[in-house]
Design a protein around this motif. Structure first.
Motif, short mmCIF file in Angstrom:
data_model
loop_
_atom_site.label_atom_id
_atom_site.label_comp_id
_atom_site.label_asym_id
_atom_site.label_seq_id
_atom_site.Cartn_x
_atom_site.Cartn_y
_atom_site.Cartn_z
N LEU A 17 39.15 8.40 30.05
CA LEU A 17 39.78 9.61 29.50
C LEU A 17 39.75 9.81 28.10
CD1 LEU A 17 43.09 9.56 31.84
CD2 LEU A 17 41.11 10.91 31.93
N LEU A 52 41.11 14.95 36.21
CA LEU A 52 41.74 15.16 34.95
C LEU A 52 40.31 15.93 34.12
CD1 LEU A 52 44.00 12.18 34.29
CD2 LEU A 52 44.71 14.82 34.67
N LEU A 71 49.20 14.87 32.38
CA LEU A 71 49.04 13.40 32.05
C LEU A 71 50.20 12.68 32.05
CD1 LEU A 71 46.61 13.67 28.96
CD2 LEU A 71 46.14 12.90 31.24
#
Length: 534
Positions: free
Chosen positions: A439, A379, A403
């Protein structure tokens, strides 16, 4: 006539041998004698007229064309005597076609000689020089009239191929420019280094405003240069009208087709040339998406910008809007492919966690942790490649979709665990927190913030993120449920809090059964959840 030619040939050559090749001066002399013999009275007058026609061709911009026409006379004589080889003029760029219209016995009587000129070098390279070419047009007309008077050409003026060629000089100019533009376009597309787009030249030039969206995006130098070629091709028509005061429908179409062909060349070359990069998660694919999206918007304005410059009878044919859906579909196709590849890659990484079961055992926990770290790495890699390239709204929408699939998959796998030990719930909670913490940079890139230098994950930020990625709210709530008591979970369901996070009645019941042992309290809570509508 054949006897006359043989007689003149013998009197012209120095050694009186018909097989001896003639020099260029000999051929000129032979032509003059043929002309005088056919009409002695007018020979001298026509000779002077011919000299004037040749001399007038020496004007600027038409010298090469007139020289070719002058040597064409020698070529005519050479064609009349096919058995004579004339090396002196064998490399001329004037093509001579001898048409036999009458046949008698064993000899042919040549009645028509058509000279087809292909002097492309004489066609101007600039629109401003088209006016000067009118001298060549006049000289060519005089020369062709002289050929008719000498019976070397058809008396029908419609067969004046030399005149037709020079009269269409605008078209020849447009065709040449169209070919030059296509060569430049192909060179740009083939030579551009898509693998290092951020290192090639000034990056600021590649950041462009979208025509119909208040956003900017990064496009390749090749797309930027292609659009310059497109505008240049369409501006050539205006230049031709202003400098040459001439503009035909065919010329206008050539410039219009040149602009369209440049755009279609991108469609034909780039997907094939970059097939490997488009089949993997890459920054190149993001740039190609931007190129296509930028071109799809730019072509919509071309007709409005340049249509008034085209002749009235072809204005309705100046169409570019049909190209917009083509490039829009290309852009959407590239982006969908990238999202699909990203989801599949992340899904494979999550598969390594084996459903996040038995994480209270060190070996299984390490596998699950490694899986989460892989997901975070992928990611973050996508964020780095896309954030500075894609339009802001496109980046947020695409990343939110990815996501959403990630958090939905992890949440589903954890809720499917049918039996959790107390230590296991803590490990699962730790894995969720690990993912959320690592994240944070990605989350901040998805929210609006007036002060870019003071971004942090506060309450308002999480509210924005929950709206953009609904499954994130459920994912975060699952971390809380893993540390909540049975009564607290039941109360959260009754208040509708769990429903707002996306939990269903069956999911909550299965979760309670997996964490808490069978007891009267558990039965009571499950009954409440079952009776309470979602």
């Amino acid at each position: 006539m054949a006897d006359d030619v043989r007689e003149l040939l013998l009197s012209t050559t120095a050694d009186a041998d018909p097989s001896t090749p003639l020099s260029a001066p000999d051929l000129r002399l032979l032509i003059d004698r043929l002309r005088l013999r056919s009409d002695p009275a007018s020979g001298a007058h026509e000779e002077r007229g011919g000299m004037r026609a040749v001399c007038s061709g020496g004007r600027e911009g038409g010298g090469q064309m007139i020289d070719a026409l002058d040597y064409g006379m020698a070529k005519v004589a050479d064609s009349m005597m096919k058995h004579v080889l004339v090396p002196a003029i064998s490399n001329m760029s004037v093509v001579v076609n001898v048409e036999v219209l009458e046949e008698g016995g064993s000899e042919h009587s040549v009645s028509v000689l058509s000279i087809v000129a292909s002097e492309e070098k004489a066609v101007p390279n600039e629109a401003s020089k088209l006016v000067e070419f009118q001298d060549v047009v006049r000289s060519t007309a005089e020369f062709e009239n002289m050929l008719r008077s000498m019976m070397f050409s058809s008396p029908d003026r419609k067969d004046g191929r030399l005149t037709q060629f020079v009269d269409d000089v605008e078209v020849h100019f447009a065709v040449r420019k169209r070919n030059e533009i296509m060569v430049k376009a192909r060179y740009i597309l083939v030579q551009y280094d898509y693998d290092n787009p951020l290192e090639s030249g000034n990056q600021d030039d590649s950041v462009v405003d979208l025509l119909f969206r208040p956003e900017k995006c990064f496009i390749s130098k090749s797309a930027l240069q292609l659009m310059k070629l497109v505008h240049g091709a369409l501006k050539l028509l205006l230049s031709t009208k202003q400098d040459a005061c001439l503009s035909s429908a065919r010329v206008a179409k050539e410039f219009c087709y040149a602009a369209r062909d440049v755009l279609l060349l991108y469609k034909a070359i780039v997907p094939v040339q970059l097939e490997k990069q488009l089949d993997s998660i890459s920054q190149v694919a993001a740039i190609v998406h931007n190129d296509c999206y930028h071109l799809s918007q730019e072509v919509l304005g071309l007709a409005f910008q340049y249509r008034p410059d085209f002749p009235c009878d072809v204005q309705k044919q100046v169409v570019f809007v049909d190209l917009a859906p083509i490039f829009t579909q290309m852009a959407n196709g590239v982006l969908r492919r990238q999202i699909h590849i990203a989801m599949n890659t992340i899904s494979e990484a999550i598969d390594g966690a084996d459903g996040f079961q038995n994480t209270h055992q060190p070996q299984h926990y390490e596998s699950a942790k490694f899986s989460i770290e892989q997901v975070v790495f992928i990611l973050e890699k996508i964020r780095i490649m896309w954030e500075s390239i894609l339009p802001r709204s496109t980046y947020r929408k695409s990343m939110s979709r990815i996501l959403g699939s990630v958090f939905s998959r992890i949440t589903r796998d954890m809720l499917l665990i049918d039996d959790m030990a107390a230590e296991e719930t803590l490990q699962l909670q730790g894995l969720i927190h690990l993912a959320l913490e690592n994240l944070s940079s990605l989350f901040l890139s998805l929210v609006e913030n007036d002060d870019e230098n003071e971004k942090f994950l506060d309450h308002d930020t999480w509210i924005q993120l929950d709206k953009s990625v609904p499954s994130l709210k459920k994912f975060r709530k699952l971390a809380e449920l893993l540390d909540m008591s049975l009564k607290s979970i039941t109360a959260a369901w009754e208040s509708g809090e769990l429903v707002s996070c996306g939990f269903t009645s069956s999911e909550v019941q299965s979760f309670i059964k997996a964490i808490f042992a069978d007891s009267p309290l558990r039965k009571e809570c499950l009954g409440w959840i079952l009776r309470t509508p979602a």
